[in-house]
Design a protein around this motif. Structure first.
Motif, PDB file in Angstrom:
ATOM      1  N   LYS A 371    -108.638  68.995  85.332  1.00 19.07           N
ATOM      2  CA  LYS A 371    -107.784  68.047  84.407  1.00 19.07           C
ATOM      3  C   LYS A 371    -107.160  68.817  83.335  1.00 19.07           C
ATOM      4  CE  LYS A 371    -108.258  64.242  81.776  1.00 19.07           C
ATOM      5  NZ  LYS A 371    -109.223  63.073  81.181  1.00 19.07           N
ATOM      6  N   SER A 372    -107.967  69.610  82.571  1.00 21.63           N
ATOM      7  CA  SER A 372    -107.560  70.416  81.412  1.00 21.63           C
ATOM      8  C   SER A 372    -106.360  71.412  82.171  1.00 21.63           C
ATOM      9  CB  SER A 372    -108.652  70.880  80.543  1.00 21.63           C
ATOM     10  OG  SER A 372    -108.405  72.212  80.336  1.00 21.63           O
ATOM     11  N   TYR A 373    -106.712  72.037  83.099  1.00 21.09           N
ATOM     12  CA  TYR A 373    -105.533  73.067  83.932  1.00 21.09           C
ATOM     13  C   TYR A 373    -104.409  72.162  83.973  1.00 21.09           C
ATOM     14  CZ  TYR A 373    -103.480  76.448  87.040  1.00 21.09           C
ATOM     15  OH  TYR A 373    -102.574  77.120  87.745  1.00 21.09           O
ATOM     16  N   LEU A 374    -104.437  70.941  84.690  1.00 25.90           N
ATOM     17  CA  LEU A 374    -103.565  70.469  85.157  1.00 25.90           C
ATOM     18  C   LEU A 374    -102.569  69.778  83.831  1.00 25.90           C
ATOM     19  CD1 LEU A 374    -104.520  68.230  88.053  1.00 25.90           C
ATOM     20  CD2 LEU A 374    -102.994  70.302  88.197  1.00 25.90           C
ATOM     21  N   MET A 375    -103.347  69.261  82.827  1.00 29.35           N
ATOM     22  CA  MET A 375    -102.505  68.852  81.393  1.00 29.35           C
ATOM     23  C   MET A 375    -101.693  69.979  81.215  1.00 29.35           C
ATOM     24  SD  MET A 375    -104.953  66.678  79.699  1.00 29.35           S
ATOM     25  CE  MET A 375    -105.074  64.814  79.860  1.00 29.35           C
ATOM     26  N   SER A 376    -102.218  71.192  81.159  1.00 32.74           N
ATOM     27  CA  SER A 376    -101.545  72.394  80.477  1.00 32.74           C
ATOM     28  C   SER A 376    -100.440  72.895  81.415  1.00 32.74           C
ATOM     29  CB  SER A 376    -102.445  73.795  80.282  1.00 32.74           C
ATOM     30  OG  SER A 376    -102.549  74.298  81.676  1.00 32.74           O
ATOM     31  N   LYS A 377    -100.413  72.508  82.724  1.00 33.78           N
ATOM     32  CA  LYS A 377     -99.191  72.950  83.732  1.00 33.78           C
ATOM     33  C   LYS A 377     -98.074  71.704  83.686  1.00 33.78           C
ATOM     34  CE  LYS A 377    -101.205  76.669  83.979  1.00 33.78           C
ATOM     35  NZ  LYS A 377    -100.959  77.953  83.243  1.00 33.78           N
ATOM     36  N   TYR A 378     -98.664  70.631  83.755  1.00 32.57           N
ATOM     37  CA  TYR A 378     -97.815  69.485  83.976  1.00 32.57           C
ATOM     38  C   TYR A 378     -97.918  68.563  82.804  1.00 32.57           C
ATOM     39  CZ  TYR A 378     -98.269  71.057  88.797  1.00 32.57           C
ATOM     40  OH  TYR A 378     -98.138  71.906  90.129  1.00 32.57           O
TER      41      TYR A 378
END
Lengths: 424, 433
Positions: A371-378
């Motif tokens: 989730k933290s990865y996706l938040m940083s990309k999207y």
């Protein structure tokens, strides 16, 4: 907390005392391409097998055992227009160890060894390792097709998508693998290490400053124009695509591919979640209740959504002779959602399940890293838990009808089992 | 209610056996959002011959009935129990093994309501001839799906060799033929016998307050009436009785042949739970010494191309039976089992079995154990398998530390006996003999 180590290499830390472990991801991302998927899968196998200074997999295993059974490996996956190669490491928090040994520093040193000093000389991977891993990977890919449920899902993907890159499984193909050499892979590895977007993600009871100083020993170079993940869009098809194959198995598989045109945290993202829950996402869904329970037409039936490609699939395991009836029943369930044939109870229950799944994911370290990865990309995904739950709660029957009317069947794949149980 | 602290792993357990015999264990995990609850009966697929409660004669029930019963528990006069859990924001599930049937839910709120639902649906059976008939189609489909799974067939292939005269060799779900014989009356017979609270345990882990939860459970149980508890009489062959089929094979649509070597335990197991846990832990360490990823054996077999990443080994110990199976996909199935046999029979002199390597693997096992304690499901499943009279999952750190090479040798001496080794092969259909 997110910190840039060098341009294109970011560190994200989630401090928590909830777990007995510290979990770390290092993710390499680039544009999804048929050309590189197979190389990346083989590369991930080579990198976890041995390295320059850990020359056999037993040496690596011994080192991991000595770090109190640290788990370490690589995963490959794809999402939308991106392909990920991810190093995963999990260690016990030192406070639970008999002598409180500092295994985090030891683990980062180990990562440096296996990631930056692979088992190669000149410009080629160690030939013996290379050939063996290549052969094993080819056999592994063959074995995936032994599982008919996976095979049907992959065949549907191949049928549904028009683009070669999108048709390709996340682990690649045997044909592409056969073309890879110890030299070409070595060149690709150098390129990947220098150019892929890199994200280091850590969750556990860690000191952020200490972690930052530890990961600084990883010799990442700055990237000039790092890749930024996005979505995959495919134009709508005019005609329904159908494909049928026969195999000597008992249970037949009927898989359907739908276009949704709805993307991760874009318009109608939350209504789509609720739609999918009602359609086939849960045991109380229309597919499960009507196709399986009421009509006893399937052992399993469910739907799932891929919001990075605007794609929805229905998968069923059935008796071959019931194919037409099952197809009809699935379409009836979609029709009923188009008409908004949804009770208050169904709607409430579906939202409740989605809410629960969301809250449960907050207990799962891997899910939190993802989730933290996706938040940083999207960036549109950057909602607080309260905001996320409020968006879910606001979904109405009208929203679901709108989504249902947008969901279009584009491909049907049927794997017909030619055996009957008695003959087997 | 008994409170037990485990400072090494920073956990606290609460335990009580209720008046009706139900054993309750609670493990609060205040940092978690989730609560996971597992309600287990000591009744599995092998319990097919027994004296029904309040009767005198043994009766034999159709294969697959424990699993069938598990399916049918979810259906009630007023609908489907999944539905009720769903409405209460929980997801429910159940599974049947050789010796146990477990019902579970996980949820993030309405714990009390979901717990009441769990207790009530498992303790209030509702079977009719009509619903039993309807279920047969669904379960037949499930059996067929397992029949298509090569690894499932491989597992039961070797079990059939190891336990030709014991119900362990029968698929947990039974066969398409055997389930046709099941009646609602059979289901009630099994239910009344095996779902007595004294044959069951309840484990709850997660975001709970132990005193409040224990009160909910007690109040719920006080509202219900049960027969007085009596020991259950099963008629099962001994799980350690010698006698195996040495070798057999099967063809299936697979890409690469599969081979498995099975070992049947015939030396009676120690009687106390603690001794059994020591034996199990020693056996598990022994297999890791001989075949694990740090072993020379695994490396050589891998480098020779004799095994691939599908190579696996497991040791199972339950009630009075124990066995191991070591399997792989391989182009040389015969040579694989021969190689494994050689390793087993020379285990005590193997360069892989030394004090130094044991110390390393104990370190590894301890770390893996601590890592698995992140998973509430894992904790609950492990707890549901022990009776905790003498030992719990949280004692495992201590047990791992205790194990010496002598314990390892004892497993070799009592378990690695050549006459109890069996082979099972699976070949692709192209090379049908």
């Amino acid at each position: 907390m997110s910190i840039s180590l060098v341009p294109g290499v970011d560190l994200h830390v989630i401090p928590t005392t909830k777990y007995k472990t510290i979990k770390l991801y290092i993710r390499f991302a680039e544009t999804l391409s048929k050309e590189t998927i197979s190389q990346r899968t083989l590369l991930s196998n080579l990198l976890e097998t041995n390295s320059l200074n850990y020359s056999t997999q037993a040496d690596i295993s011994k080192k991991l055992a000595d770090m109190y059974g640290a788990s370490f490996g690589f995963q490959v996956s794809k999402k939308g227009d991106s392909h990920y190669l991810t190093l995963v490491l999990n260690i016990v928090n030192e406070k639970f160890l008999p002598h409180h040994e500092n295994i985090l520093a030891e683990a980062i040193d180990f990562i440096k060894e296996v990631l930056f000093y692979p088992n190669r000389s000149e410009a080629a991977f160690d030939l013996e390792t290379f050939e063996r891993e290549k052969t094993n990977l080819i056999e592994y890919i063959e074995s995936i097709y032994d599982d008919k449920q996976s095979e049907a899902a992959l065949k549907l993907q191949d049928l549904y998508f028009q683009d070669n890159d999108q048709q390709t499984p996340s682990f690649g193909t045997i044909k592409d693998l056969e073309k890879v050499t110890a030299n070409s892979l070595s060149a690709y590895y150098d390129w990947m290490l220098a150019n892929n977007a890199v994200d280091i993600l850590v969750i556990g009871d860690v000191d952020e400053e200490e972690l930052l100083s530890l990961v600084k020993i990883l010799p990442f170079e700055p990237r000039t124009s790092p890749f930024s993940p996005g979505f995959y869009h495919q134009p709508a098809r005019q005609n329904l695509l159908e494909k049928k194959e026969q195999q000597p198995v008992v249970q037949s598989k009927l898989n359907l591919g739908f276009r949704t045109g709805i993307y991760y945290h874009e318009t109608d993202y939350f209504p789509l979640q609720v739609f999918n829950g009602l359609f086939g996402g849960f045991p109380h869904s229309k597919l499960f209740m009507n196709v399986r329970e009421k009509e006893s037409m399937a052992y399993y039936t469910s739907s799932s959504i891929d919001t990075f490609r605007g794609y929805l699939t229905v998968q069923t395991g059935i008796e071959g002779k019931n194919k037409e009836r099952v197809l009809e029943l699935i379409q009836e369930q979609l029709e009923s959602l188009k008409h908004g044939d949804i009770t208050d109870e169904e709607l409430l229950q579906t939202k409740e399940m989605l809410r629960t799944h969301y809250i449960l994911s907050l207990d799962n370290g891997s899910a939190l890293l993802e989730k933290s990865y996706l938040m940083s990309k999207y960036p549109k995904a950057c909602l607080s838990d309260e905001e996320w739950l409020a968006c879910l709660n606001q979904v109405t029957v009208e929203d679901i009808k709108r989504v249902a009317n947008q969901v279009t069947l584009e491909a049907v794949y049927f794997l017909e089992g030619s055996l009957s149980y008695e003959e087997d | 209610m008994k409170k037990i602290n485990y400072p090494v792993v920073e956990e606290t357990l609460y335990q009580e056996t209720l008046d009706n015999g139900l054993r309750v264990t609670l493990l609060p995990k205040p940092d978690f959002h989730k609560t996971y609850s597992l309600f287990t009966t000591e009744y599995g697929s092998i319990d097919n011959k027994f004296i029904p409660i309040n009767q005198k004669e043994y009766c034999q029930v159709p294969d697959g009935i424990a699993h069938f019963l598990e399916h049918k528990m979810f259906e009630k006069e007023d609908g489907d129990v999944f539905h009720i859990f769903g409405k209460q924001g929980a997801s429910a599930n159940a599974y049947t093994s050789f010796t146990r049937t477990s019902y579970l839910f996980s949820t993030t709120d309405q714990v009390v309501q979901n717990l009441e639902t769990l207790l009530d649906f498992v303790q209030e059976p509702y079977f009719t001839e009509e619903t039993v008939e309807k279920e047969k189609g669904i379960i037949a489909q499930e059996i067929q799906m397992y029949q298509d799974d090569p690894n499932w067939r491989l597992f039961f292939g070797i079990l059939n060799n190891l336990y030709p005269n014991h119900p362990l060799h029968v698929d947990i779900a039974g066969t398409v033929e055997s389930i046709q014989e099941i009646t609602a009356k059979d289901l009630y017979t099994c239910y009344e016998t095996f779902y007595h609270p004294s044959n069951m345990n309840l484990f709850i882990v997660g975001n709970i307050e132990p005193n409040a939860i224990m009160k909910v459970i007690k109040d719920n149980q006080l509202k219900k009436e049960f027969e007085p508890s009596a020991p259950i009489k099963r008629d099962l062959p001994s799980g350690t009785e010698p006698g195996i089929i040495k070798e057999s094979s099967l063809t299936m649509p697979i890409s690469k042949p599969k081979a498995v070597l099975g070992i049947k335990g015939v030396t009676p197991l120690p009687t106390t739970e603690k001794e059994q846990l020591i034996y199990k832990t020693a056996a598990s360490l022994l297999f890791q010494l001989l075949f694990g990823s740090t072993s020379q054996n695994q490396l050589s077999m891998y480098n020779e191309g004799l095994i691939d990443d599908s190579f696996s080994y497991e040791f199972n110990l339950e009630r009075d039976f124990y066995f191991a199976d070591i399997s792989t996909d391989t182009k040389e199935p015969e040579r694989f089992v021969k190689t494994i046999e050689d390793i087993l029979l020379t285990a005590k002199t193997s360069p892989d079995v030394t004090d130094e390597r044991l110390a390393l693997l104990k370190k590894r096992l301890l770390g893996k154990h601590l890592q698995s304690l992140n998973s509430l499901e894992y904790i609950a499943n492990q707890f549901s398998q022990l009776t905790f009279e003498t030992v719990t999952l949280f004692d495992l750190t201590e047990i791992i530390a205790q194990i010496q090479l002598a314990d390892i040798y004892q497993v070799v001496d009592t378990f690695f006996l050549a006459e109890n080794f069996s082979h099972f092969f699976m070949y692709p259909e192209e090379v049908k003999e």
